[in-house]
Each structure stands twice: as C-alpha cells, then as structure tokens.
Design an enzyme around this catalytic site. Structure first.
Site, mmCIF file in Angstrom:
data_model
loop_
_atom_site.group_PDB
_atom_site.id
_atom_site.type_symbol
_atom_site.label_atom_id
_atom_site.label_comp_id
_atom_site.label_asym_id
_atom_site.label_seq_id
_atom_site.Cartn_x
_atom_site.Cartn_y
_atom_site.Cartn_z
ATOM 1 C CB ALA A 58 59.722 -31.463 49.039
ATOM 2 N NE ARG A 85 62.682 -25.034 56.629
ATOM 3 C CZ ARG A 85 61.573 -24.776 57.718
ATOM 4 N NH1 ARG A 85 62.279 -25.103 57.937
ATOM 5 N NH2 ARG A 85 60.561 -23.687 57.334
ATOM 6 C CE1 TYR A 143 52.434 -29.333 64.688
ATOM 7 C CE2 TYR A 143 52.495 -31.201 66.748
ATOM 8 C CZ TYR A 143 52.803 -31.138 65.100
ATOM 9 O OH TYR A 143 54.018 -31.637 65.063
ATOM 10 C CB ALA A 144 47.566 -31.548 70.353
ATOM 11 C CB ALA A 145 42.775 -29.190 68.258
ATOM 12 C CE LYS A 158 50.502 -31.907 63.342
ATOM 13 N NZ LYS A 158 51.221 -32.171 61.218
ATOM 14 C CB ILE A 169 61.978 -35.853 63.895
ATOM 15 C CG1 ILE A 169 60.033 -36.626 64.114
ATOM 16 C CG2 ILE A 169 62.639 -36.341 62.859
ATOM 17 C CD1 ILE A 169 60.770 -37.806 64.714
#
Ligand code: NAP
Length: 247
Positions: A13, A15, A153-155, A157, A186
């Site tokens: 929470a 940043r 990272y992809a795995a 998520k 983002i």
C-alpha cells in the site's frame, strides 16, 4: 460508493497501484490495513482514522504469521483481501543456474506463494462468516507471456490467475467471490525502468491509447469490485491494458 462496511487488507500500500487503491478505498469510507516492506506510508494515510499500516516482509513466512495471520483471528477481521504487492525482477536464461533459480524462487514466493497463503487464512475465516471478497492483482503477462528474462514473473502471475479461479469455483457457495485483475503497463516505479529505457512512445505502440495507464484507473476498478455490485462475475479476470490486447 459507500464502502463503510468493508475492512480491506491491501498488500503493497506504500507505492504505486496499492497506494492508489488504498486512497480510493479510504475516500469511499472503507477501513484499510495497508502493508509495506520499507517505504513509509503517505502522511494522508497515517493521519486517516480508518488506516492502519503494517511493515512486513512478504518473503518471510514467520513475519507473515506474526503480523498478518493474526488479523484474520481478530474479531473485526478484514472482509476483503487485495493481494497487490509484487516484484518484477529479471533473470536471463544464460546466467548460471543458481542465480536463475534464486530469481525464480523469490518471484514465485512474493507473487504467488504469499498471496496464496494470505488467501488461505482469509478464506478459512470467511468460510465461517459467509462473506468475503478476494482480489488478486495479476498481470497481462499471465495471458501473453513476457520476454524471456521475465519468464518467472509471467509464470507467477499465470499461477495467481489459476489460483483465483479455483477459489471462485469452490468458495462461491460460502458467499465468497474472487477476481483477478490483469494490468498492462501502469505508471508506477515498477514500470519506470521500461519507460526510461524504451520511452513511453515505444511502449504505447500497438495500444489503443498513446499514454500509459494510471494506477488510479486500477483503483477505480478495485473499488467497484469491492462494492460487491458484480459478485456474479466471480472467477473473472479484468484486463486493463490500454487496449494492448483485447480478449
Ligand atoms: P511497485 O510500484 O513496485 O510497488 C510495489 C509494492 O509492493 C510496494 O508497496 C512494496 O513495498 C511492496 N513490496 C514489494 N516487495 C515486497 C516484499 N518483499 N514485502 C513487502 N512488500 C513488498 O509496484 P506496482 O507497479 O504498484 O505493482 C503492484 C502490482 O501490480 C504487482 O503485483 C505487479 O506485479 C502488478 N502489475 C504492475 C504493472 C505495472 O506496469 N506497474 C503491470 C502489471 C501488473 P515497499 O514500498 O516497502 O518496497
């Protein structure tokens, strides 16, 4: 939107997206427990009567048990969990195995193992109260993959999305709903490296819009889901990526 009956635990929470989510929920009357590892919470949160900040390293299971598991044992336990905190760290396939595995394990730990454990504690509590809402912040990488150095990272998520669907499938009859959100780029610290290296113009090529999504838009979506107005979309993934792909 009146969220005054919601008590929300938001990880990360301090940043970026988590900070925007927390601000939006507080503005709409929710009580928020926010976590961070190092960064101080914004003064506006600290001064807010409905905010409680907890410093915890999400990679340390002992820390999680001492500081977060206990929340779900309190009388006024959170009735919403937003697993937002995550890491995006690279590891090339051509580095030596131990370093590559360090990246793999750390990424799975923070992005998947810890959110799953927090969810387990929340779900066990909510199964008794007959009410609860889980929101997991995944990534478009879960759907489209990423470059090889961010394969871990992809795995992580993609795992988080599948985990969320299992929760939705099996806990609906107990009054619990679960959603994934899959953001594209983002504008936060996490995306800054890519923005600095490639430039915003390059990163928005092929998108419907020529600007990178703001964290406030993700926060709007979270607040709407927290309101419980679309409970029957349980299990769904909400894609918010400026139209970089459409499914
Ligand atoms: P960010 O700006 O890097 O902020 C990360 C937050 O997570 C911070 O509050 C940080 O705490 C916390 N955190 C990280 N590691 C932690 C740990 N080991 N223990 C405790 N807290 C930890 O990230 P963001 O861009 O807001 O991303 C939020 C979520 O959206 C992540 O799950 C990310 O994968 C996902 N997402 C982001 C993008 C994007 O382009 N930004 C795209 C798709 C998905 P400290 O401040 O104390 O370090």
């Amino acid at each position: 939107m009146d969220l005054s009956d919601k008590k929300v635990l938001v990880t990360g929470a301090s940043r970026g997206i988590g900070k925007s989510i927390t601000g939006k929920l507080l503005d709409n009357g929710a009580a928020v427990i926010g976590t961070a590892r190092n960064t101080s919470f914004p003064k506006a949160f600290i001064d807010h009567d409905s905010f409680r900040g907890i410093y915890v390293d999400l990679a340390q299971t002992g820390d999680l048990i001492n500081k977060l598991k206990v929340l779900f044992q309190e009388e006024e336990a959170p009735n919403v969990l937003v697993n937002n905190a995550g890491i995006f760290e690279d590891a090339d396939f051509d580095i030596e195995d131990n370093s590559w595995l360090d990246n793999w394990d750390r990424t799975q730990q923070i992005n998947l193992r810890t959110p799953a454990l927090l969810s387990k504690w929340a779900l066990n509590r909510w199964s008794n109260t007959g009410d609860g809402l889980l929101i997991n912040i995944a990534s478009r990488a879960a759907y489209r993959g990423d470059t090889q150095e961010y394969a871990s990272y992809a795995a992580s998520k993609a795992g988080l999305v599948a985990f969320t669907k299992s929760v939705a499938r099996d806990f609906g009859k107990k009054g619990i709903a679960a959603y994934s959100i899959a953001p594209g780029f983002i504008k936060t610290d996490m995306a800054m490296d890519s923005i600095e290296v490639y430039g915003e113009e390059y990163l928005t090529e092929g998108m419907a819009f020529d600007e990178i999504t703001s964290p406030e838009e993700v926060a709007e979506l979270v607040a709407f889901l927290v309101s419980g107005k679309v409970k029957h979309m349980t299990g769904a993934t909400f894609h918010i990526n400026g139209g970089s792909y459409m499914i």
